[in-house]
Motif scaffolding. Structure first.
Motif, PDB file in Angstrom:
ATOM      1  N   PRO A   1      -1.388   3.918   7.916  1.00 14.03           N
ATOM      2  CA  PRO A   1      -2.628   3.522   8.418  1.00 14.03           C
ATOM      3  C   PRO A   1      -3.503   5.020   9.131  1.00 14.03           C
TER       4      PRO A   1
ATOM      5  N   ALA B   1      -1.242  -4.563   3.511  1.00  7.57           N
ATOM      6  CA  ALA B   1      -2.445  -4.991   3.868  1.00  7.57           C
ATOM      7  C   ALA B   1      -2.547  -6.734   3.741  1.00  7.57           C
TER       8      ALA B   1
ATOM      9  N   GLN C   1      -4.441  -4.590   8.659  1.00  9.44           N
ATOM     10  CA  GLN C   1      -3.380  -3.771   8.288  1.00  9.44           C
ATOM     11  C   GLN C   1      -2.215  -3.802   9.325  1.00  9.44           C
TER      12      GLN C   1
ATOM     13  N   THR D   1      -6.801   2.246   3.123  1.00 10.78           N
ATOM     14  CA  THR D   1      -6.528   0.969   3.025  1.00 10.78           C
ATOM     15  C   THR D   1      -7.295  -0.010   2.020  1.00 10.78           C
ATOM     16  N   SER D   2      -8.883  -0.003   2.290  1.00 14.88           N
ATOM     17  CA  SER D   2      -9.320  -0.658   1.387  1.00 14.88           C
ATOM     18  C   SER D   2     -10.802  -0.122   1.231  1.00 14.88           C
TER      19      SER D   2
ATOM     20  N   LEU E   1       0.825  -1.114   0.055  1.00 14.32           N
ATOM     21  CA  LEU E   1      -0.118  -0.028  -0.042  1.00 14.32           C
ATOM     22  C   LEU E   1       0.900   1.253  -0.143  1.00 14.32           C
TER      23      LEU E   1
END
Length: 428
Positions: free
Chosen positions: A198, A224, A218, A203-204, A194
């Motif tokens: 954080p 990830a 994570q 992230t997603s 990634l």
């Protein structure tokens, strides 16, 4: 194919012609008549891809030759052969700007033209698979698959060309199906590199909830993890930095791909995606009647959305590397990947290196350790560790480096590999 270094040959099996592409270590089976997909991918005999045991036998032949034919219809009519294939994105059924497949009679299940090129000395082999023009998307897809002797990786160059007389807007989307399984070893599942940190929201992004949304962890910045889990659903990674890896019973599978950080990507900006499924007793009505029969992990990489004028093309050049199961993947480069990132530790009156990486090519020269301070090279060390394709290199076994000033940068080099991934660390 053990008697040749790198070679591609045709053979007839189960109502179709397939192409065996391989070298001393790798063995791929390509299926031009089944949407140009890779049906089998083996390293030293270990199979990395999922394929349907109901549709295909152990030799990649169709159990019913009549099924080797283009087909469309509803999702529940799809012949999911498995393997690795290329589709256009975005996927959807709301209008002509979305690809309404699979099933699909041209790009997914149609016959691709196959061109074979073998180097006369056995140094390399190449297969180019080209689809027919697709009237729904206006695209012709090309999959250029090549490998070299003595390596544990292959190259995959994907091209989408507008064959119409009007502009079209699509992204290249490559989908690899790998066997899902309950977690057996530490690190199992999918790892994604990634960009960002954080907590920055990058992230997603959930994309499809069949029975639920896949869980994403994570564990550290820039990484990830999608662990093995029984769920039917899909998650996207808008911050993917250019690699995705799957760890399963066969070992480690890594797909490295370029990203354009200024471009627009489909599916909420996703550069990579993970789809998970497991067997269900009832179909999912909201997913077109899909009823999974196997545990499958799809590792998907995407190119940017591109508006193509008539005759124009977009490309995505990638590489796939294979090796042993060594726990989580923490970094990927052109020459291999790290299971444990490079670190510099103070020990025994010197600086000890720690880390574990897996190269995808042999190196005829010992590994090099270069120490640089303020842009000036202080010294270069040579180790006695041989570098062999697919075999882990343990830097923990090296003797401590002497007289390395704080603030120096240590680089791990190999003359033949050219680049050891993420092989730089600052001495504290």
């Amino acid at each position: 194919m053990s008697s040749v270094r790198a070679r591609a040959v045709r053979r007839r099996v189960g109502g179709q012609t397939v192409i065996d592409l391989g070298n001393e270590r790798l063995a791929l089976v390509l299926a031009p008549q089944l949407g140009g997909r890779i049906l089998s991918l083996r390293l030293d005999g270990r199979e990395f891809l999922h394929r349907s045991p109901e549709l295909l036998d152990d030799h990649c032949g169709a159990r019913d030759p009549a099924t080797v034919a283009a087909h469309g219809g509803r999702m529940q009519d799809w012949r999911n052969w498995g393997g690795d294939k290329t589709w256009p994105a975005p996927q959807g059924w709301s209008g002509p700007q979305e690809w309404a497949g699979p099933p699909d009679p041209v790009l997914d299940s149609g016959e691709y033209e196959a061109l074979i090129e073998n180097d006369p000395d056995g140094e390399s082999a190449r297969v180019v698979l080209t689809s027919a023009p697709d009237p729904r998307t206006g695209l012709r897809l090309r999959r250029d698959i090549s490998l070299s002797a003595g390596r544990t990786d292959y190259r995959l160059r994907l091209t989408a060309t507008n064959t119409t007389d009007r502009p079209v807007r699509w992204a290249i989307w490559n989908v690899a199906q790998l066997p899902g399984h309950p977690p057996e070893r530490e690190g199992d599942g999918v790892w994604i590199g990634l960009d960002g940190e954080p907590g920055d929201g990058s992230t997603s992004t959930p994309l499809v909830a069949g029975t639920g949304n896949p869980r994403v962890e994570q564990p550290r910045p820039g990484l990830a993890h999608v662990p093995a889990q029984d769920v039917v659903g899909k998650v996207g990674f808008p911050a993917a930095s250019g690699w995705i890896a799957h760890l399963g019973p066969a070992g480690t599978w890594v797909h490295r791909f370029p990203v354009d950080r200024d471009a627009t990507y489909p599916d909420g900006g996703s550069r990579a995606e993970v789809w998970l499924e497991h067997p269900l007793t009832e179909p999912l009505a909201h997913l077109g009647g899909l009823r999974p029969e196997h545990r499958i992990v799809e590792c998907e990489v995407l190119g940017p959305l591109v508006e193509l004028e008539p005759g124009a093309s977009t490309e995505l050049g990638t590489s796939v590397m294979l090796g042993p199961h060594g726990g989580e993947v923490t970094g990927v480069g052109a020459s291999g990947w790290w299971n444990r990132p490079l670190r510099a530790l103070s020990a025994d009156g010197g600086t000890r290196l720690a880390g574990r990486f897996v190269p995808c090519a042999d190196s005829a020269t010992p590994l090099g350790i270069r120490v640089v301070l303020d842009g000036t090279e202080l010294t270069t060390h040579r180790t006695e560790i041989p570098v062999r394709a697919g075999e882990p290199v343990e830097l923990d076994d090296l003797a401590p480096l002497r007289a390395v000033p704080p603030g120096s940068v240590i680089e791990v080099l190999s003359d033949d590999l050219a680049e050891v991934p993420a092989g730089r660390v600052e001495v504290p």
